[in-house]
Design a protein around this motif. Structure first.
Motif, PDB file in Angstrom:
ATOM      1  N   LYS A 196      33.287  32.855  44.111  1.00  0.00           N
ATOM      2  CA  LYS A 196      33.213  32.240  42.779  1.00  0.00           C
ATOM      3  C   LYS A 196      34.559  31.748  42.249  1.00  0.00           C
ATOM      4  N   GLY A 197      35.647  32.151  42.901  1.00  0.00           N
ATOM      5  CA  GLY A 197      36.963  31.809  42.372  1.00  0.00           C
ATOM      6  C   GLY A 197      37.377  32.669  41.195  1.00  0.00           C
ATOM      7  N   TRP A 198      36.687  33.807  40.991  1.00  0.00           N
ATOM      8  CA  TRP A 198      37.002  34.673  39.858  1.00  0.00           C
ATOM      9  C   TRP A 198      38.270  35.481  40.122  1.00  0.00           C
ATOM     10  N   ASP A 199      39.013  35.774  39.046  1.00  0.00           N
ATOM     11  CA  ASP A 199      40.184  36.636  39.194  1.00  0.00           C
ATOM     12  C   ASP A 199      39.790  38.099  38.956  1.00  0.00           C
ATOM     13  N   ALA A 200      40.737  38.987  39.226  1.00  0.00           N
ATOM     14  CA  ALA A 200      40.453  40.421  39.136  1.00  0.00           C
ATOM     15  C   ALA A 200      40.104  40.839  37.712  1.00  0.00           C
ATOM     16  N   ASP A 201      40.736  40.209  36.712  1.00  0.00           N
ATOM     17  CA  ASP A 201      40.474  40.585  35.320  1.00  0.00           C
ATOM     18  C   ASP A 201      39.017  40.337  34.940  1.00  0.00           C
ATOM     19  N   LYS A 202      38.451  39.233  35.439  1.00  0.00           N
ATOM     20  CA  LYS A 202      37.049  38.938  35.112  1.00  0.00           C
ATOM     21  C   LYS A 202      36.130  39.978  35.728  1.00  0.00           C
ATOM     22  N   GLY A 230      19.996  64.268  58.207  1.00  0.00           N
ATOM     23  CA  GLY A 230      18.554  64.060  58.268  1.00  0.00           C
ATOM     24  C   GLY A 230      18.078  62.799  57.551  1.00  0.00           C
ATOM     25  N   LYS A 231      19.002  62.059  56.922  1.00  0.00           N
ATOM     26  CA  LYS A 231      18.659  60.831  56.190  1.00  0.00           C
ATOM     27  C   LYS A 231      19.689  59.766  56.557  1.00  0.00           C
ATOM     28  N   GLN A 232      19.749  59.495  57.857  1.00  0.00           N
ATOM     29  CA  GLN A 232      20.848  58.701  58.381  1.00  0.00           C
ATOM     30  C   GLN A 232      20.830  57.255  57.892  1.00  0.00           C
ATOM     31  N   THR A 233      22.016  56.708  57.732  1.00  0.00           N
ATOM     32  CA  THR A 233      22.161  55.302  57.382  1.00  0.00           C
ATOM     33  C   THR A 233      21.689  54.431  58.540  1.00  0.00           C
ATOM     34  N   SER A 234      20.847  53.455  58.251  1.00  0.00           N
ATOM     35  CA  SER A 234      20.329  52.562  59.286  1.00  0.00           C
ATOM     36  C   SER A 234      21.430  51.638  59.799  1.00  0.00           C
ATOM     37  N   ILE A 235      21.292  51.235  61.071  1.00  0.00           N
ATOM     38  CA  ILE A 235      22.266  50.350  61.705  1.00  0.00           C
ATOM     39  C   ILE A 235      21.652  48.961  61.796  1.00  0.00           C
ATOM     40  N   PHE A 236      22.213  47.990  61.058  1.00  0.00           N
ATOM     41  CA  PHE A 236      21.641  46.642  61.039  1.00  0.00           C
ATOM     42  C   PHE A 236      22.636  45.652  60.437  1.00  0.00           C
ATOM     43  N   THR A 237      22.281  44.391  60.479  1.00  0.00           N
ATOM     44  CA  THR A 237      23.066  43.310  59.878  1.00  0.00           C
ATOM     45  C   THR A 237      22.170  42.508  58.944  1.00  0.00           C
ATOM     46  N   ARG A 238      22.657  42.231  57.750  1.00  0.00           N
ATOM     47  CA  ARG A 238      21.955  41.370  56.803  1.00  0.00           C
ATOM     48  C   ARG A 238      22.986  40.603  55.970  1.00  0.00           C
ATOM     49  N   PRO A 239      22.610  39.441  55.445  1.00  0.00           N
ATOM     50  CA  PRO A 239      23.526  38.719  54.556  1.00  0.00           C
ATOM     51  C   PRO A 239      23.634  39.411  53.200  1.00  0.00           C
ATOM     52  N   LEU A 240      24.838  39.392  52.635  1.00  0.00           N
ATOM     53  CA  LEU A 240      25.039  39.918  51.289  1.00  0.00           C
ATOM     54  C   LEU A 240      24.445  38.923  50.298  1.00  0.00           C
ATOM     55  N   LYS A 241      23.478  39.372  49.510  1.00  0.00           N
ATOM     56  CA  LYS A 241      22.749  38.476  48.608  1.00  0.00           C
ATOM     57  C   LYS A 241      23.307  38.473  47.185  1.00  0.00           C
ATOM     58  N   SER A 242      23.751  39.645  46.706  1.00  0.00           N
ATOM     59  CA  SER A 242      24.178  39.700  45.307  1.00  0.00           C
ATOM     60  C   SER A 242      25.081  40.893  45.048  1.00  0.00           C
ATOM     61  N   VAL A 243      25.813  40.783  43.949  1.00  0.00           N
ATOM     62  CA  VAL A 243      26.612  41.887  43.410  1.00  0.00           C
ATOM     63  C   VAL A 243      26.122  42.110  41.984  1.00  0.00           C
ATOM     64  N   PRO A 251      27.158  42.444  30.561  1.00  0.00           N
ATOM     65  CA  PRO A 251      25.734  42.787  30.369  1.00  0.00           C
ATOM     66  C   PRO A 251      25.281  43.832  31.388  1.00  0.00           C
ATOM     67  N   MET A 252      24.304  44.636  30.988  1.00  0.00           N
ATOM     68  CA  MET A 252      23.753  45.621  31.914  1.00  0.00           C
ATOM     69  C   MET A 252      22.845  44.934  32.937  1.00  0.00           C
ATOM     70  N   ASN A 253      22.849  45.475  34.135  1.00  0.00           N
ATOM     71  CA  ASN A 253      22.041  44.968  35.245  1.00  0.00           C
ATOM     72  C   ASN A 253      22.269  43.469  35.457  1.00  0.00           C
ATOM     73  N   ASN A 254      23.542  43.085  35.456  1.00  0.00           N
ATOM     74  CA  ASN A 254      23.960  41.691  35.579  1.00  0.00           C
ATOM     75  C   ASN A 254      24.105  41.331  37.056  1.00  0.00           C
ATOM     76  N   GLU A 255      23.088  40.674  37.614  1.00  0.00           N
ATOM     77  CA  GLU A 255      23.071  40.351  39.040  1.00  0.00           C
ATOM     78  C   GLU A 255      23.710  38.989  39.298  1.00  0.00           C
ATOM     79  N   VAL A 256      24.759  39.004  40.106  1.00  0.00           N
ATOM     80  CA  VAL A 256      25.490  37.778  40.445  1.00  0.00           C
ATOM     81  C   VAL A 256      25.177  37.418  41.892  1.00  0.00           C
ATOM     82  N   ALA A 257      24.544  36.265  42.106  1.00  0.00           N
ATOM     83  CA  ALA A 257      24.167  35.844  43.453  1.00  0.00           C
ATOM     84  C   ALA A 257      25.407  35.433  44.252  1.00  0.00           C
ATOM     85  N   ILE A 258      25.435  35.798  45.531  1.00  0.00           N
ATOM     86  CA  ILE A 258      26.500  35.374  46.438  1.00  0.00           C
ATOM     87  C   ILE A 258      26.027  34.104  47.141  1.00  0.00           C
ATOM     88  N   ASP A 259      26.772  33.033  46.971  1.00  0.00           N
ATOM     89  CA  ASP A 259      26.364  31.734  47.506  1.00  0.00           C
ATOM     90  C   ASP A 259      26.864  31.497  48.927  1.00  0.00           C
TER      91      ASP A 259
END
Length: 289
Positions: free
Chosen positions: A245-251, A109-122, A260-268
């Motif tokens: 970003k070129g980050w490794d798994a450890d980072k 009754g609360k179905q996931t919407s079907i759409f496409t959008r760019p990934l903005k942040s993690v 940090p809490m609520n640390n938003e990383v933009a996807i470029d």
């Protein structure tokens, strides 16, 4: 929320008139996705077995071919494809699947919407801003009964400008919860878990971790309010952030545990999130699934 990739009729007719091989030209107007081509071959086989008439299996193949007509011609060099009926997500790079993972999708009754959008942040260690539908339909009734859900999930009430209030001293019989924000800080109880993937749309859904890992043991995983929950989200984040970003798994692991809490990383880079609904496909061995 996806528009068909329609061809311009005038250009199509002009191209057909000029083409020396009319049949080849028409075939070339089909979606060029590999899955469409594979499904088309299976559709032709199914028709041949049934004397040219569509039986039930052929109709299912045809329906999935139609879904591919609605997908973007260019899915992206790197993209995420969440397929709702299989409860799975794939990370695809240069046309090859490099990672798959189980997901939880919306309730019936609360179905996931079907759409496409760019990934903005993690976002690492995200807070949760409760959507209005949950505030009105679940939290407000709970507050009228004493606020059990608020205590259970460690939720807090704020004014629209971010000032913290004590929900226990407020008269919810006369107040409208829609005039307030309800948030859950990052932490052990957080329904967001340790990471969130944002691809903004009018549907206000995203993909995130969850502390309720038991959900991924079910064969039918229609258990959320519409958002996608990801079994091993850091594995997906490691792939995306290495590419972006070129980050490794450890980072990535350190930010999820100690950052940090609520640390938003933009996807470029251009990374698309495709939420789709395919019930038939052809695997690498040519088998119809």
């Amino acid at each position: 929320d996806r528009k068909p990739q329609l061809l311009d009729p005038a250009k199509l007719l002009d191209g057909l008139a000029a083409a020396s091989n009319k049949a080849a030209y028409l075939v070339g107007t089909h979606p060029q996705h590999a899955q469409f081509q594979r499904l088309r071959e299976k559709y032709v086989e199914a028709l041949a077995k049934n004397g040219g008439k569509p039986n039930a299996g052929a109709k299912k193949i045809l329906a999935n071919m139609e879904m591919w007509r609605w997908m973007h011609d260019d899915l992206g060099d790197l993209y995420l494809l969440a397929n709702v009926p299989t409860y799975m997500i794939s990370v695809v790079k240069d046309g090859a699947v490099v990672h798959t993972e189980r997901i939880v999708v919306g309730e019936i009754g609360k179905q996931t919407s079907i759409f496409t959008r760019p990934l903005k942040s993690v976002t690492f260690r995200p807070m949760w801003r409760v959507p209005e539908s949950i505030k009105v339909n679940e939290l407000w009734p709970s507050l009228l009964r004493g606020g059990g859900l608020m205590r259970q999930y460690g939720l807090e009430v704020e004014t629209k400008d971010g000032r913290r209030l004590d929900y226990r001293t407020m008269d919810w019989r006369t107040l409208d919860i829609r005039n307030y924000e309800v948030v859950q800080p990052a932490g052990r109880k957080s329904v967001m878990g340790v990471i969130k993937f944002s691809f903004p749309s009018q549907h206000t859904i995203f993909m995130h971790d969850t502390p309720d890992k038991w959900m991924f043991n079910s064969q039918q995983r229609t258990l959320s309010h519409g958002c996608l929950r990801l079994r091993n989200p850091l594995s997906v984040a490691e792939i995306l952030l290495k590419e972006d970003k070129g980050w490794d798994a450890d980072k990535v692991q350190d930010l999820a545990r100690n950052g940090p809490m609520n640390n938003e990383v933009a996807i470029d880079k251009r990374v698309r999130m495709h939420i789709a609904y395919f019930t038939a496909w052809v695997d690498e061995d040519g088998k119809l699934k």
